[in-house]
Design a protein around this motif. Structure first.
Motif, short mmCIF file in Angstrom:
data_model
loop_
_atom_site.label_atom_id
_atom_site.label_comp_id
_atom_site.label_asym_id
_atom_site.label_seq_id
_atom_site.Cartn_x
_atom_site.Cartn_y
_atom_site.Cartn_z
N UNK A 316 44.08 32.82 70.19
CA UNK A 316 44.44 34.04 69.46
C UNK A 316 43.18 34.88 69.30
N UNK A 317 43.25 36.12 69.74
CA UNK A 317 42.11 37.01 69.56
C UNK A 317 42.16 37.59 68.14
N UNK A 318 41.17 38.37 67.80
CA UNK A 318 40.99 38.83 66.42
C UNK A 318 42.27 39.47 65.87
N UNK A 319 42.77 38.91 64.78
CA UNK A 319 44.03 39.36 64.18
C UNK A 319 43.85 39.44 62.68
N UNK A 320 44.42 40.45 62.08
CA UNK A 320 44.19 40.72 60.66
C UNK A 320 44.94 39.77 59.76
N UNK A 321 44.24 39.34 58.71
CA UNK A 321 44.85 38.53 57.66
C UNK A 321 45.09 39.35 56.40
N UNK A 322 44.79 40.63 56.48
CA UNK A 322 44.88 41.48 55.29
C UNK A 322 46.31 41.95 55.02
N UNK A 323 47.20 41.66 55.93
CA UNK A 323 48.60 42.06 55.76
C UNK A 323 49.49 40.87 56.10
N UNK A 324 50.54 40.69 55.34
CA UNK A 324 51.49 39.63 55.64
C UNK A 324 52.19 39.95 56.96
N UNK A 325 52.06 39.07 57.93
CA UNK A 325 52.63 39.34 59.25
C UNK A 325 52.60 38.07 60.07
N UNK A 326 53.34 38.07 61.15
CA UNK A 326 53.29 36.98 62.12
C UNK A 326 52.36 37.41 63.25
N UNK A 327 51.38 36.58 63.55
CA UNK A 327 50.34 36.94 64.51
C UNK A 327 50.51 36.14 65.80
N UNK A 328 50.28 36.79 66.93
CA UNK A 328 50.38 36.11 68.21
C UNK A 328 49.60 36.92 69.24
N UNK A 329 48.91 36.24 70.14
CA UNK A 329 48.20 36.90 71.23
C UNK A 329 48.61 36.25 72.54
N UNK A 330 49.74 36.66 73.11
CA UNK A 330 50.16 36.04 74.36
C UNK A 330 49.17 36.22 75.50
N UNK A 331 48.32 37.24 75.41
CA UNK A 331 47.35 37.48 76.49
C UNK A 331 46.07 36.68 76.33
N UNK A 332 45.96 35.89 75.29
CA UNK A 332 44.74 35.09 75.09
C UNK A 332 44.54 34.16 76.29
N UNK A 333 43.28 33.87 76.58
CA UNK A 333 42.93 33.21 77.84
C UNK A 333 43.59 31.84 78.02
N UNK A 334 43.76 31.10 76.93
CA UNK A 334 44.31 29.74 77.06
C UNK A 334 45.67 29.62 76.37
N UNK A 335 46.36 30.72 76.25
CA UNK A 335 47.65 30.73 75.56
C UNK A 335 48.72 30.00 76.37
N UNK A 336 48.65 30.12 77.68
CA UNK A 336 49.68 29.52 78.55
C UNK A 336 49.66 28.01 78.51
N UNK A 337 50.75 27.45 78.94
CA UNK A 337 50.91 25.99 78.91
C UNK A 337 49.89 25.34 79.84
N UNK A 338 49.13 24.43 79.28
CA UNK A 338 48.11 23.75 80.07
C UNK A 338 47.70 22.46 79.39
#
Lengths: 375, 182
Positions: A316-338
Motif C-alpha cells: 500500500x502506498x501512502x494513504x491518509x489516516x486522517x479520514x475514515x475510509x477504506x484504503x487500497x492500492x491495487x497498483x502497489x508493486x507487490x499487491x498481486x498474488x505471489x
C-alpha cells in the motif's frame, strides 16, 4: 483424455444449490484437490499504540523567514510527554552595516548611536579627501573605531570597511536598534541596515544546538544540520520533543515536524504465516486519526521485507489516516498474488503532529493470502 | 432498493469461521461458494518416460500423470472451465546428470510454455524448496481457461535432457471454479 469439469466432480447444481455438496465434498476429502481458501490476516492499530511506540523517528525543520532585526532568537526544546523544559538556546543579532552610496560630495557623514545616553555621533568629514565612496567608508570605520574605547565602550566592539560598506559589531546583548544615520550633504547617501540574515541566524542556532547536544540535549538530539535559512533537527529514536521559537521583530520561525512510527504486524497468536501467497491488502480506517485542535496530516504505507527485497510501500502506498475510509492500492508493486516464504508485514505511519498529541484513531490492516500445499 | 448486507456476520479473525462453514453446508447462503483450490503434481525426471536427445523437452503433465498413476499428485487432470489464479513450485531434488552444466524449468502450457513460470534455475547449486513466482509471466494473473493442459519444459546446457539422472519437484496450479460454466 480431456479435462473434466470441476463441478462434475462435486455434485449437480453449479450455482447456489451446490454449496452443500461442495462443502460436503471438501469435508469428506473426496475432492482430488487441495482446498486453499483465501484468508485475511488482520491487525488493528490504534492511536494509543502510536503513543506507546518507543522507536518513533522525529525530525523537525525550522525555517526562518522575514527581515532580520536586532534582537534575540531563541529555540526551546521541551519534553512532549511531560512538558518539562529540556533546554533553550539563543543567539543575539548584533551586527550592523552602514553603506556609503550615491555620489559622495564634500560635507559631513554622520552615524548616530542612540543607545548610549547621551547619544554618540561618529562623524567623517569629506573635503575632496577621502575622494571616493570606498575611501569614505574606510575613513568612517576608522572614526567609529576611535570612539570604541570611550563613548561607545560596551556598545560597539569593532568597525571595519569593505567595498563601500562599514560593518559594525555590537557587544553581545545589545538588542535594540542602535544607530541612525544622517548625511549632511546633498548628493551623497548613507544608509544603515542589519548585517545578519536568516541564513546567519540559522547557522548560529545550529551551532548552539550542536554544542547543547553534548550536554543538555544529549539524550534527545541525534543530529542537526543547516541549509540556507533552515535548521533540521533529527531526534534520538523514541523521544518526543516539542520545539518552539521566539524571534525578534517580524522574523518568523516555522517548524515542520515529521514523526515516523514503524509497527511490525504480528505477535503471539497472530503472526503473519510463513510460506503463503500474499494476495492483496486493504485497510479500514474506522476512526480517523485526529488531534484535539486542528487537522493532522497523517499517512500510512504497508510493506516490509519481501522475498524479493525490502519495499516499504509494496502493498500500500501512502494513504491518509486522517479520514475514515477504506484504503487500497491495487497498483502497489507487490499487491498481486505471489509467494512469500517469510514476510513480516510492516506499517509505517508518518505524521506532521507528535503522536503524543493524538486523541483518537483506529485502522484495521488486512492482508489477504492463500496457503500453499505443504510438500 | 439498496443492496442488503451479506447474510452472515464475518468476524475479523477466526471466530466466525464455524458459522460460515455451517451456513455453507446448510445452503443458507444464496450465492455460490468459490473456494480456492490447488491442483498439484509431483514430477520426477526418472519417471518422465523417454527423455529427449536435445537440450529442451516439454512434458505434458496430463500425459505424465496418466503414464504414472502412482505418482503423487491430485489424482486427476486439471479441471476444465476454471480460473487460474497462480502457481506454486517446490524443488525436492535439484537437476543434474552427465555433462549437463545448467538446467532450467519453465511452467505453462503448449501455447505458452513459460506462461506461468519463466526460466527457473533448477540445476545443482540452486535452492531447494519453494521458489518465487514469476508474477510478470503472461498467464500468471487470474484468468479463465476452458481446457488448460499444464506442461513443464526442461532446458539443459552443454548436454541433452536425456543425460539427466536426477531432478524432482512439486508443481501446483491454483484455481477457482466458475459456477456458471460447468
Amino acid at each position: 483424455m480431456a479435462n473434466s469439469s470441476f463441478y462434475a466432480m462435486v455434485a449437480p447444481g453449479a450455482k447456489n444449490g451446490g454449496n452443500t455438496a461442495m462443502m460436503n465434498a471438501i469435508d469428506s476429502a473426496k475432492l482430488p484437490f487441495a482446498f486453499a481458501p483465501k484468508l485475511t490476516y488482520e491487525q488493528t492499530i490504534k492511536w494509543s499504540d502510536l503513543i506507546a511506540l518507543t522507536t518513533v523517528a522525529q525530525v523537525d525543520v525550522l525555517t526562518i523567514t522575514g527581515t532580520v532585526v536586532f534582537g534575540t532568537y531563541t529555540v526551546t526544546f521541551t519534553n512532549a510527554v511531560t512538558g518539562a523544559l529540556i533546554t533553550s538556546v539563543s543567539t543575539t543579532v548584533h551586527e550592523d552595516t552602514v553603506t556609503i552610496g550615491g555620489t559622495a560630495s564634500d560635507g559631513n557623514y554622520d552615524t548616530l548611536f542612540v543607545t548610549p545616553v547621551p547619544p554618540v555621533r561618529a562623524r567623517t568629514v569629506r573635503s575632496t579627501t577621502p575622494a571616493t565612496n570606498d575611501n569614505l567608508a574606510t575613513q568612517h570605520a576608522a572614526d567609529i573605531t576611535d570612539l570604541v574605547p570611550s563613548g561607545l565602550a560596551g556598545i560597539v566592539t569593532s568597525a571595519s570597511a569593505a567595498t563601500n560598506v562599514v560593518t559594525i559589531v555590537y557587544a553581545a546583548g545589545i538588542a535594540a536598534q542602535n544607530l541612525t544615520c544622517t548625511e549632511t550633504t546633498a548628493t551623497g547617501t548613507i544608509t544603515a541596515s542589519c548585517a545578519s540574515t536568516t541564513t546567519t541566524i540559522a547557522a548560529a542556532l545550529e551551532a548552539l544546538i550542536q554544542t547543547a547536544r553534548a550536554t543538555t540535549l544529549a539524550a534527545y538530539v541525534a543530529n542537526e544540520t543547516t541549509s540556507t535559512n533552515t535548521v533540521t533537527v533529527t531526534y534520538v529514536a523514541g523521544v518526543q520533543v516539542t520545539m518552539s521559537v521566539t524571534f525578534a521583530g517580524a522574523v518568523s520561525g516555522a517548524i515542520a515536524t515529521t514523526n515516523t512510527g514503524t509497527v511490525t504486524l504480528g505477535g503471539v497468536g497472530n503472526y503473519f504465516p510463513a510460506n503463503v501467497k500474499v494476495d492483496g491488502a486493504i485497510a479500514n480506517v474506522s476512526t480517523a486519526f485526529d488531534v484535539a485542535s486542528g487537522t493532522p496530516t497523517i499517512t500510512m504505507v504497508l510493506g516490509g521485507t519481501f522475498d524479493a527485497g525490502a519495499d516499504a510501500d509494496g502493498l500500500m502506498t501512502s494513504s491518509s489516516l486522517a479520514t475514515a475510509a477504506v484504503l487500497e492500492t491495487p497498483s502497489a508493486a507487490s499487491f498481486g498474488k505471489h509467494f512469500e516464504s517469510a514476510f513480516p508485514p510492516v506499517v509505517v505511519i508518518t505524521s506532521d503532529v507528535l503522536f503524543t498529541t493524538l486523541v483518537q484513531g483506529e485502522v484495521s490492516v488486512m492482508i489477504h493470502y492463500t496457503p500453499v500445499p505443504t510438500f | 432498493m439498496a443492496n442488503s448486507t451479506f447474510p452472515l456476520r464475518i468476524g475479523a479473525r477466526n471466530g466466525s469461521n464455524p458459522g460460515v462453514i455451517r451456513s455453507l453446508k446448510g445452503n443458507r447462503i444464496p450465492h455460490s461458494f468459490v473456494g480456492g483450490f490447488d491442483w498439484v503434481l509431483k514430477f520426477d525426471i526418472l519417471l518422465a518416460g523417454t527423455l529427449s536427445a536435445a537440450t529442451s523437452q516439454e512434458f505434458d503433465l496430463h500425459t505424465y500423470q496418466l503414464a504414472n498413476p502412482s505418482a503423487l499428485g491430485s489424482g486427476c487432470l486439471f479441471p476444465a472451465n476454471v480460473k487460474i489464479t497462480g502457481s506454486t513450485l517446490y524443488i525436492v531434488e535439484l537437476f543434474s546428470g552427465g555433462a549437463v552444466s545448467a538446467c532450467t524449468l519453465e511452467f505453462g502450457d503448449a501455447g505458452d510454455p513459460n506462461g506461468l513460470h519463466t526460466a527457473v534455475d533448477v540445476f545443482t547449486g540452486s535452492a531447494l524448496g519453494y521458489r518465487a513466482n514469476t508474477t510478470a509471466a503472461a498467464e500468471y494473473g487470474k484468468h479463465f481457461e476452458a481446457a488448460f493442459v499444464p506442461s513443464v519444459t526442461i532446458r539443459t546446457t552443454t548436454a541433452n535432457v536425456n543425460t539427466l539422472t536426477a531432478g524432482e519437484f512439486w508443481i501446483g496450479l491454483d484455481f477457482e471454479p466458475v459456477p456458471g460454466v460447468s
